[in-house]
Scaffold this motif. Structure first.
Motif: not given
Length: 645
Positions: A294, A297-298, A300-302, A304-306, A308
């Motif tokens: 978990q 996954l969090a 990886q999302r972070a 991606e946001d980073n 951007s």
């Protein structure tokens, strides 16, 4: 792997490990096992030849290989037990070999000291121990029983016995006492609870049994000369005696199989506990893996946001850099203009600073000149003030001295006038008396000339008697004044002597008023005259000459003076033609001559009859005799100065 082995096999594995440890301990000694016998034979040869002595009497022995021990006096059985115990222990190879040789020497060469020992106990036979039966009951924790233990060996926790049994690693010693507190002669030694402790206990049991000092031997002989020992078992535990009571209170009866089963149960319990713990840990690990997925996954999302955010940040940074670049160019341009203005201001400041420095330098020079002038004027003013103060002091001293001299002169004049008046009165009375006597003679010759001679004679005789009485009164007054003057002079001289004796320590050579020894020869001219002639011995020679001339001054037969008449007065002066004085002048010079003649004049003036040195108050400043008034004035000044300080 170890837990998978059966319980009985685990016991022998423990024994094997223990034996390997002992082998490794023996291998670490300085002798190998193969050399122990050879070394024991050599030690036995030294004992037998007398090079090493073990016996000192019929029943007195000592161990020649343990010199550092406190106990050096053994009986035969005690030393034999000591040698056997150390020889069978796990001590160093040399120690074992020496004690094996000592045991052989005692049994072979000193068997006569064994006394009533049975032959099977006197000779050590090494028998291998019987295998342990699985159903045989032992006292656990493992305990060994000692019989015939001397009471002195039970002191300090059985330190002596524990040292003898050190090869079997006992952990505690207990002396057995009866219920009424008496020592029974038995003692209990305890071993470790594990299988290694069991092996040590078996070794302890087998060693004493092999030397015929076991339980059966003790029961057969009941001798009290030797110490017997064996491993505590069921029959000892159940015995109705103090030993059995002690064993039952401090241990339990267990077989080797029961101990193995108990240890197996403990091991199974431990395995079960560890298995449950492993299951719980595995479950916890799976939960951690889920949480980790978990978090991945969090993350990886972070990320991606980073990314951007980084992209937007980079665009903003490019814009800001462009704006900053333009702003920097503008600032650089303004800075150049400000730098030029600053350089102009700096040049102007330097020019003005230079002018100010020149002005300051001129001002400093003028200020230094003024300061020097002021210091110079201050110094001159101080000098003038000091000179004025000194002048005032001198004037004051002169005024006081003049006033004093004036008073002294007036007193002397008054005294002289009084004496002259008295003398004139005396002369007038004498003249009147002579005239009256002449008139009386004249009257006597005028008897026939019509003169009343008798009446005139009575008048003249009465007048003459009055004048004679007045003259006698005047003479008595004069004598009284002379006596009073002498008494006053004597008192003044006594006071002067007391003053001189009291001022010896107070008046110094630098003070205005001092004490001068009239008639004493000065040493300084003698020292100065002797330096060129006598060198290092000048001081000694000067003292000799000075002492010699001081003795010459005391000589009453030497009087180098002559009388000279000047007008109506006669006075004594130094005879310059005296042989001694001429010789002194030729030998030591003019200054020494002056010192001796000065002392001669002073002694002739102050003490011509006694020819000894006289102390006199002296005015050092004016080089003259000081009056009493000057001395008193000087003392008062010193006293006032001390009070002010």
């Amino acid at each position: 792997v170890f837990l998978a082995v059966p319980s009985w096999s685990r016991f022998f594995l423990f024994c094997l490990i223990r034996s390997r440890m002992e082998c490794s301990s023996d291998e670490s000694s300085e002798l190998s096992d193969t050399d122990i016998d050879d070394y024991a034979e050599k030690a036995y040869t030294d004992l037998k030849s007398g090079k090493l002595v073990a016996r000192f009497g019929a029943d007195r022995f000592r161990c020649p290989f343990c010199p550092g021990k406190k106990k050096q006096d053994y009986r035969y059985n005690e030393l034999l037990q000591h040698a056997i115990g150390v020889g069978a222990s796990n001590r160093a190879a040399k120690v074992k070999a020496n004690h094996q040789a000592l045991a052989s020497h005692l049994k072979t060469d000193h068997a006569d000291a064994a006394g009533s020992l049975p032959p099977r106990q006197a000779v050590a036979l090494i028998n291998p121990p019987k295998p342990v039966q699985d159903q045989e009951l032992f006292v656990w924790p493992w305990m060994g029983i000692l019989a015939n233990v001397p009471v002195e060996q039970t002191q300090r926790g059985g330190a002596i016995v524990m040292q003898q049994l050190a090869g079997y690693k006992p952990i505690r010693f207990n002396a057995v006492h009866s219920p009424d507190g008496e020592y029974t002669g038995f003692a209990i030694v305890r071993f470790n609870k594990d299988w290694i402790g069991f092996k040590d206990a078996l070794g302890f049991h087998n060693t004493y049994k092999s030397h015929h000092l076991g339980k059966t031997d003790w029961e057969a002989s009941k001798s009290d000369k030797y110490m017997f020992a064996w491993l505590a078992k069921e029959e000892d535990y159940k015995a109705d005696d103090p030993v059995g009571k002690f064993l039952s209170e401090n241990g339990d009866l267990k077989t080797v199989a029961e101990l193995q089963q108990e240890m197996s149960r403990k091991t199974d319990t431990l395995i079960t506990s560890l298995t449950s713990q492993i299951s719980a840990k595995s479950k916890y690990l799976m939960e951690l893996e889920c949480k980790c997925n978990q978090m991945d996954l969090a993350l990886q999302r972070a990320m991606e946001d980073n990314d951007s955010l980084d992209q937007r940040y980079n665009e903003e940074m490019r814009k800001m850099q462009s704006t900053a670049r333009e702003h920097s160019l503008k600032i650089f341009h303004e800075t150049d203009q400000l730098r030029k203005q600053l350089d102009e201001k700096e040049n102007d400041i330097k020019r003005r600073s230079k002018q100010l420095s020149e002005i300051v330098a001129q001002t400093d020079m003028e200020r230094r000149k003024l300061e020097n002038e002021r210091k110079k004027n201050d110094g001159q003013n101080d000098s003038l003030n000091m000179a004025r103060i000194e002048q005032e002091k001198a004037n004051e001293g002169v005024r006081s001295l003049v006033e004093k001299h004036k008073k002294e002169k007036e007193a002397a004049l008054n005294k002289i006038l009084l004496l002259e008046k008295q003398l004139d009165e005396k002369h007038q009375l004498e003249l009147d008396i002579q005239q009256l006597r002449g008139k009386l003679e004249v009257v006597k010759h005028m008897e026939g000339e019509g003169v009343d001679v008798k009446k005139r004679t009575e008048e003249l005789n009465k007048d003459l008697q009055d004048r004679i009485d007045a003259m006698e009164d005047l003479e008595e007054l004069n004598q009284a004044l002379i006596i009073k003057e002498r008494m006053t002079n004597d008192e003044l001289q006594d006071a002067k002597k007391e003053l001189i004796s009291g001022l010896v320590d107070l008046l110094g050579p630098r003070s205005n008023i001092g004490i001068r020894r009239m008639g004493q020869v000065d040493e300084k001219p003698f020292i100065e005259a002797c330096k060129p002639k006598y060198g290092a011995e000048a001081d000694t020679k000067a003292l000799e000459f000075c002492s010699m001339w001081q003795d010459n001054l005391r000589d009453a037969n030497w009087h180098p003076f002559k009388i000279v008449t000047r007008g109506e007065k006669s006075e004594q002066i130094i005879d310059k033609g005296d042989e001694k004085l001429v010789g002194l002048k030729e030998e030591l010079g003019e200054e020494v001559y002056k010192a001796v003649t000065t002392a001669l004049v002073e002694m002739n003036e102050y003490n011509a009859s006694g020819s000894y040195v006289v102390s006199e108050l002296w005015n050092n400043k004016e080089s003259r005799k000081a009056s009493m008034g000057e001395v008193v004035e000087h003392i008062l000044k010193q006293w006032k100065a001390k009070r002010k300080r």
